[in-house]
Structure formats: structure tokens, C-alpha cells
Design an enzyme around this catalytic site. Sequence first.
Site, PDB file in Angstrom:
ATOM      1  CB  CYS A 138      -0.916  -0.012   1.225  1.00  0.00           C
ATOM      2  SG  CYS A 138      -2.050   1.367   1.235  1.00  0.00           S
ATOM      3  CB  CYS A 346      -5.844   1.470 -47.757  1.00  0.00           C
ATOM      4  SG  CYS A 346      -5.302   3.156 -47.406  1.00  0.00           S
TER       5      CYS A 346
END
Lengths: 423, 448
Positions: A138, A346
Amino acid sequence: MADLSCNIAGVRSPNPFWLASAPPTDKQYNVERAFEAGWGGVVWKTLGEPGPPIVNVCSRYGSVDYNGTRMMGLNNIELITDRPLEVNLAEITAVKKAWPDRAMVVSLMVPCNEKAWKDILKAVEQTGCDGVELNFGCPHGMSERGMGSAVGQVPEYIQDVTGWCKQHSDLPVFVKLTPNITDIRYPARAANAGGADAVSLINTINSITSVNLDSFSPEPSVGGKGAHGGYCGPAVKPIALSMVSEIARDPETAGLPISGIGGISNWRDAAEFIALGCGSVQVCTAAMHYGFKIIDDLVDGLNNWMDDKGHANLEAFRGKAVPNVTNWNELDLNYKTIASIDHDKCIECGLCHITCEDTSHQAIGRRKDENGKRWYEVIEDECVGCNLCYLVCPVEDCITMVEVDNGKPYMNWGDHPNNPMRN
Amino acid sequence: MSRDVKAGRLSPEKIAQNYADLHPLLSGHEAAVESARCLFCFDAPCTEACPTGIDIPGFIRKINSGNVRGAAVTILDSNIMGATCANVCPVEELCEQVCVKNTAEHRPVSIGRLQRYATDHLFEIGGQPFERAEPSGKRVAVVGAGPAGLSCAHRLAMRGHEVVVFEAREKSGGLNEYGLAAYKMTDDRAAREVEFILGIGGIEVRNRKALGVDFSLKELRREYDAVFIGMGHNAVNHLDMDHEDDPGAHNAVDKIAAIRQQDLNDIPVGRRVVVIGGGNTAIDIAVQIKKLGAEFVTMVYRRGFAEMGATDFEQEVAQTNGVLLKTWATPERILVDDEGVTGVRFEYTQNDDRGHLVGTGETFDLPADQVFKAIGQHFDENPLEADDCPDMDRGRILVDENRRTSLDGVWAGGDCVAGADLTVVAVQDGKLAAESIHRYLTDGAAHG
């Protein structure tokens, strides 16, 4: 149906999905809802010393949203449980009794002295839990009181505390590691040396999610002020995967069971952690985002993938990716790929061209054909196979990286003529 | 005047193009982007709006995680005809209408198309995800191999019972096979779905076996442990006026079935076509005839757009395909010459002060080479007349919430009972009936 049952350091659960020590595992009510939903286990939110519980602030969480998606990353400044120790112990006892097949691991954090750890262990053992997880991770609040990551950042302390726990209890000991260090292998080795049965990682990363540009308060804000909190969620997964892999392939810690944590949101993430050697995985942010029902897809998705691939149980693929993680020095410098663009797919956005032109190797040329269609072309001699165009291309399978057989044998940096340190 | 009716008004290529899928399959990329829009709502409004209660956020999340097979199983677990429903459900009035993204982004998550993505994937990879329970030794007869009957049969088979399905027509699938527009059910989707459903085993289908002709309900009740009736609508409504059976006048449902069963290039269509009706069937025939090359297609409905049975989306499909929607007019008589129908005379209508529909006395004529009647269908109890006949209510078989009829051991569902005439509702009827039959057969409880 594949067998998802899990056994890590002697702790068994019907599936490898545990809820990490965090707000979702703070109370009997939450944990029982999780078990009803199908979670395999929990790490109960961290217990502290007897006496008056800690006090939390308001607010507690901050989020990093990304292009309209909430909580790509989550940060919290909440501390360990703020409920009395005896209440937690009674609830843990009741839940374990009612759900004997689920993993019940209890997270602990007490001051760095042997008596404190011995006392809490004796109390926790009475609950019938399956193991303990030492919260050395922590990064806020508790660390300033000499606990949490303040311990996790000093390998000697890790080894000492782990040793005390092994000495004073028969319960499997998981050591939860903080990523707020330089090299994760050192705390992992210390845990191993102290006798840890497993390590859990990663805990959260020091963070400020954002700064409010009106009030100039960091987020999350507590009356206009903020403190660094612990960062988690999908954004931290790559960091966690790397740290897990370092421990899995370190000769000193190889084979040490690992409970993987860090941004696990779906079954694919979980499978990746397991492939890097994890025995169980812990989830928090995804549950805090969507509720416990996400366990349905975690279990079903992992099951279907394992069936597809013919993995009968978790051991069948656990650690399969570990041998493929190497040092850079061992990569083949003669391995070659080049980009290939499928012009039928494309959509003419031009991102492949401009990113290569501006920021890489000028390997994608552009022109317009007679109909005005934009045409992007890989200049194969210039392409270094870096992947950038493939990564920025928004169309599925439009740009692919094609392996080129250049006839050259494997050669790493150690053997390369440019290496002044060459053997 | 000779009527201008012929097949092949458009080239085969153009017809094929016109009959392309109304809702094409999403690509993997599209599915990823669209599934990511779902918020995974708790107590999701979409699930509440689904007549079969599919866990919609659950299956969408599975698509998003790459567990597409799992997504399909989640769908089919609630709705075994989820593949058809993905294409034909009026989602704009069900799940997608209540999607929270309508409020947040003015556009719902495309639930229907994601559902198709998942179910198509499962059919592509094959396999039957459902298993049969231990054999119960019980036999159940199902009348009708449409959505209600097949849904009931599949769930009964899952529960371990043996099922015999009697179907009057050549093929199974009911309206999925014969009654939906071809541009919504392309290729052999309906047949593949039937094959998938029967793949669980324990279901025998006997085609070309009609109730009242080849067998009676009495016999079924004697020979089987339980009976489910899912006969659908077995009759069409009539205008009750002269010449409605003359050459050139057709029932829309017959033509829709023909379009599904025959080569599109062989379907004769008129140059000028009038469709009478305002429901989705009227839209289905009008649009399909237009797509086959009819020059003028007018759909005439006696009330306004708001009262139409056809959904807003369906109305839009008709309009964007060049069908003229004419409201507030009712047919007065069919116009004919020696060779058959030449048109329809309509009277303008309006609501009177009490909201009743009345004619205004003014008329207009629409010339037509073909006229299609799409003014509804009904359940005809004739096949049951000289037989055991369950209690009826307003022309349909009366059932309770478990789809039990007034006859012991007899359940019913689908279009032959009250409720919305939708595939998804029929599937739910069949499922609920099967669970009730299962309780009846296993507990011996009379009230299953």
C-alpha cells in the site's frame, strides 16, 4: 469443459479468479455476493492491529478516462479496513464456514515488530482462513506510518517479517509486492528467502490522476488538497505483466507461486498472467467498474479458450510464455519483418505515412492515383520493421508485418561485429 | 386492357443486389467498437424489453472480450432462435428502443447486429452447445414446426424428453422459412437454424402431416404424455368484397412464401402494384415487389402513420425503397375487366368525433396490375372442430401464464394464442410451455 480449479501454495479454489484485497472484500455482505456470483476466492481487505480502526478521508478515488471510456486507470487513497478487527474476524469465520470450497486469504498489515505479527496471526488462524497475504504494497497513508510499501521497499524488512509469519503460523504466506521500486526481483528474492509460499503482485502505483485546472487541486481532491494514491486498472497491466515475468524467470525465484494482479479485466488478461506463470489472478478495478457479474465471462471465456486450444487444466498452459521472455541481448538481430499494406482495405487516413515520415524512417511513400485515390506504399529498403504503421492503422488486418527470409543466421548483440565488447 | 405482369423486370445482378442483406454482418473491428459502447448496465432495460429475457449486456461483454462462442450460448440459452431474431426482431421497439445510449448519445448500441455477429459465429464454427438430460421416458407431441413449436421441442429435448413434431408444410421453420422478407433472411438461414435446433437430438419431425387431416388432437392426447399446439395463424383475413380471388388479386403471405421458395428471377410482378394493409407484412410484400422491379408500388392503409402496425423503421425501409405509403383510405371495391383485376377504388377515411373510423364519401381509383391483400391473419379452429377443442378467447386458444390450455395435458403458444405476433414472443411461449410440461411430466403435478 476444461478444469479451471486452482491450487496455489496449497490454497485451493474452484477457479483462479479471486477478488483482490480492496473495498469489494471489506465485508461479509460484499464477499458473499461475490461468491454467489461465482468468484473463486477473495483476499479479505487488509486487517490492522486491534484497537480503534483507522479513519478514511472523503473523497477516495480518482479516474483516468480515455476518449470517452471511463476508468482506464483508477487511483485510490483509501487505507486498510476501517472496521473493528473483531468484526472482520467474525465475518471471515462465518463466510469461510458457509463457503468452504472458496479461497479465503486474509490480508494483513501491522507495525514492523515480531509481536504485532505473531498476535495478529494467532487471531486470524482462528477464522479457518486458507492463508494470509502480507500487505507490503500500500503506497499511501500506511507507508507514512512505517507500514505497507515502506516495508515493501526494503528487502531486509520483507525477509524479516515473512520469516516471523512463517515461524508463528502454519498458514500459507503470500507476500504482496509494491511496484514502487526499481527492480522487482529484489523484494521477491527477499520474500523467497524469508520462506514465503507465494508472492502477489502488483500492488498499486504512486499516482496523481489529474490536476483540476480551476482549483489547482490534485485529484482525488479532499477539500482542495490531494495526496498521491495507488494507481490500478487496465492501464497498469503491462507493468504488472513485466514484473510478474521477471520473478517467473529469475533463477532465484523461479517456481515461487505467483498470484497475478494488475488491470485484469477479462479472461484474456487472466490467461496472459497465467501464461507468465501465475497460479491465481486477482481482480479489483473491473469489479468496481461493473459489479461482480463480470465473473460470468471470466470463467466462460477462459473455459472456451482452453477448450479451443486443448488445454485440459490451468497447469497445461501455466508458464508457457515464460521461456519466451528473454533479455534484449538474446534477441535475434537478423530477424526481419517489413510492413505490407492491403490497398483494398485502406481507408486513406494517411496515419501510416505521416507517423513514419515524421517520427520514424520515411519508409511509407504517398501518391495519388489517376482517380484521386490516396495510395500509401511501403518503401521496403527503408522499412526497419518497427511496427509503428501497423499499430496506428485503424483498420483490422490492413497493415501486416510480414516475416522476411533474409537467409541470415541467428545473431545476437553478443556476437555482433558492432559490439565493442564482443567475445 | 391487358395486365402488365412479368418476371425478370430487372437483371439478375440488379435483383441480387436489391436482395442483399438488410443488416449485413459486422466485421470483427465493427463488433469490437460497437460492443465497447455497451455500458454493461445493471438491471438492463434491454434485457427487460426482450420477450425472451436475453442477458444482453452479458453477451455483448463476451463479444468484447473475444468470447464470441460464449456470447452465442448466452443468447441461445434464452432464445434458441436468437439467430433469426437478430435479423427480424423489431429491435427499434424492443431492446434498442430502451438502450440507455439513446439518452446518452442519441444512438442505441446495435444489439440486433451484435446478436447476429455472435450467432453467425457459432453456426460458422458448428457444434451443439446444449446437452440432453437423462432420458425421461416421456413422449411429447408438438403440432407445428414454427418458432413456438421448435422452441418448445428443443427445450423439451434438453430436459430429456422425446419429441415428435407434426408439420403440415414441406419444410420446417414456419414463418422463418415461409413468412419473412427474403432480404432479412438471406441464403438458407432458416433451414440452417432448424438443423441446429434438431441437432440436439431426441426430436423427430414429420413433415406434411396436418392436424385435422392426418391426425387428431384426440389421438395425440391418447398416444403422448403431453401435447403442445403451435399452429400459428393458419388463415388469412379477407376483404369480403367481390373479385378478391380474381386473377391479379393475391394474398400477400402466399407471395412472400413464393419469393422465399422460388428463384427471384422467376417471380412475376406487375408494373403497377397496390398493397392493402398497414402492418409489417404489407411492408414486406411492398418492398420485395419493388425490389423485383415493379414501377409503381402503393401501399394503402385506412388510418394514419401513427396507427400503422408497421414500425417506424419498417415504414422508412418502404419509403427509401420507393414505395408510396398512402394513408386514410379504405378499399371500396376491386376494379376488374374480362381478364381480371385492373385496380382498386378507395374511399377516403377520417376519424369522427368519437374516434371511430368513417368514410368521407369521396373516392379515388388506383390502377393496378397486381393487388396484394395484407390485412391480417387469424387462427382458424376448423381443424379442431370435430375434435377435442380447447377453450378459445377472441379467436385464439386460451392459455394461462404457463401456456396451458383448458384441456389437460395440452399447451399452446405462438400466433395461435394471444400476444404480439412476433418470432421472439413465439419462442418464449414455446420455452415457457416446455418448462411447464417438464414440471408436469416429472412432478406429476397437475398444474405444472
